[in-house]
Design a protein around this motif. Sequence first.
Motif, PDB file in Angstrom:
ATOM      1  N   THR A  83       1.089  -0.958   0.034  1.00  0.00           N
ATOM      2  CA  THR A  83       0.155  -0.014   0.064  1.00  0.00           C
ATOM      3  C   THR A  83       0.939   0.828   0.115  1.00  0.00           C
ATOM      4  O   THR A  83       2.436   0.956   0.359  1.00  0.00           O
ATOM      5  N   PRO A  84       0.519   2.657  -0.624  1.00  0.00           N
ATOM      6  CA  PRO A  84       0.720   3.260  -0.779  1.00  0.00           C
ATOM      7  C   PRO A  84       1.786   3.841   1.130  1.00  0.00           C
ATOM      8  O   PRO A  84       2.809   4.604   1.441  1.00  0.00           O
ATOM      9  N   ASP A 125       2.644   1.543   3.359  1.00  0.00           N
ATOM     10  CA  ASP A 125       3.975   1.159   3.140  1.00  0.00           C
ATOM     11  C   ASP A 125       5.008   1.429   2.857  1.00  0.00           C
ATOM     12  O   ASP A 125       6.143   1.746   2.941  1.00  0.00           O
ATOM     13  N   ARG A 126       4.947   2.032   1.103  1.00  0.00           N
ATOM     14  CA  ARG A 126       6.045   2.263   0.822  1.00  0.00           C
ATOM     15  C   ARG A 126       5.960   3.636   1.674  1.00  0.00           C
ATOM     16  O   ARG A 126       7.964   4.077   1.291  1.00  0.00           O
ATOM     17  N   ARG A 178      -1.721   0.556  10.224  1.00  0.00           N
ATOM     18  CA  ARG A 178      -1.201   0.544   8.567  1.00  0.00           C
ATOM     19  C   ARG A 178       0.037   0.154   8.654  1.00  0.00           C
ATOM     20  O   ARG A 178       0.465   0.146   6.940  1.00  0.00           O
ATOM     21  N   THR A 202      -0.644  -5.335   6.758  1.00  0.00           N
ATOM     22  CA  THR A 202      -1.635  -5.110   7.647  1.00  0.00           C
ATOM     23  C   THR A 202      -2.247  -6.905   7.395  1.00  0.00           C
ATOM     24  O   THR A 202      -3.249  -6.923   8.824  1.00  0.00           O
ATOM     25  N   ASP A 238      -5.048   4.750   2.328  1.00  0.00           N
ATOM     26  CA  ASP A 238      -4.613   4.648   1.227  1.00  0.00           C
ATOM     27  C   ASP A 238      -5.008   5.058  -0.180  1.00  0.00           C
ATOM     28  O   ASP A 238      -4.513   5.386  -0.919  1.00  0.00           O
ATOM     29  N   GLN A 239      -6.418   5.417  -0.150  1.00  0.00           N
ATOM     30  CA  GLN A 239      -7.227   5.949  -1.656  1.00  0.00           C
ATOM     31  C   GLN A 239      -6.308   6.772  -2.302  1.00  0.00           C
ATOM     32  O   GLN A 239      -6.658   8.022  -2.448  1.00  0.00           O
ATOM     33  N   ALA A 283      -3.092   7.659  -2.486  1.00  0.00           N
ATOM     34  CA  ALA A 283      -2.389   6.376  -3.700  1.00  0.00           C
ATOM     35  C   ALA A 283      -1.773   8.240  -4.353  1.00  0.00           C
ATOM     36  O   ALA A 283      -1.736   7.598  -6.215  1.00  0.00           O
ATOM     37  N   TYR A 302       0.317  12.629  -2.494  1.00  0.00           N
ATOM     38  CA  TYR A 302       1.690  11.537  -2.244  1.00  0.00           C
ATOM     39  C   TYR A 302       3.370  12.495  -1.815  1.00  0.00           C
ATOM     40  O   TYR A 302       3.982  12.993  -0.332  1.00  0.00           O
TER      41      TYR A 302
END
Length: 279
Positions: free
Chosen positions: A39-40, A42-43, A176, A179, A239-240, A243, A248
Amino acid sequence: MTQTVHRPYNGRTAQTKEAIRQVYEFISTEYDDRIPGLTPADRRFIDTELDFILGRVGPEDSVLDLGCGTGRLTIPLAGLAKEVIGLDLCDGMLAVARRKAAEEGADIRFDQGDMCDLPYPDDSFDVVTSTLALMHIPLEARGTAFAEIARVLRPGGRLLTGVKNAAFEQLTRADRFATVDITDVDNKTLVFTGTRDGEQREAPWFSFTPDELEELFSDAGLRPARLRGNCVVAAWMADQILADPGIYSIVERLETALNETPPFSRFGYYILAEAVKPA
């Protein structure tokens, strides 16, 4: 040099250690498919973590990576440092790490061992790193683990670590990072869901407040030097929304400005911290 003094566990700590070993022995062959997540959030978590840890390691450093797992951090460290050793409790995780290091051509020694009883002489390393691992140390054994880290560091050496922030957990139970593995805050466990046999696995898991972490540093004779909050903004965003590349980028710049600035630094999803052994 003084050699390590082997410290016997009490019954409860020994049971906790064995429970953790068994979980990771089972999960070792699928660990890299679970962490990191995709996910963003995570990044953002990984980018911040790697910037903090890898940015403080140089070509003359001898590095010990504690709780190295499958080499997620150990292998990139090998491209930066003079010498890297990875230590983990679980043979299965080490087997994966050795294979990956060989595939990458990384010169790393991997040892099986215990963070509370390190098999190294005093003053052996310039840097000790540990991420996503110290939370498995039972509360009653934390002081021993940090004392062992201080013992094997050379004067002027640094501990670089990343741990889950209990101060964040007091504000929200949001989970977060990767997950598929769920932090059960109330029961102090890390829950592995969606495993290959369909059975849920649990390992004890104990977060740190910034004050607790700094106290452990000081009790071990280490000087707290730097504290960064990981995902001080991203952890609060869906996350939406993350993204969107434009959003970001804004979050990235905002966190760079805030993540080492109190009080924001002390309420990150995770704590990234540096402590120094006095020369």
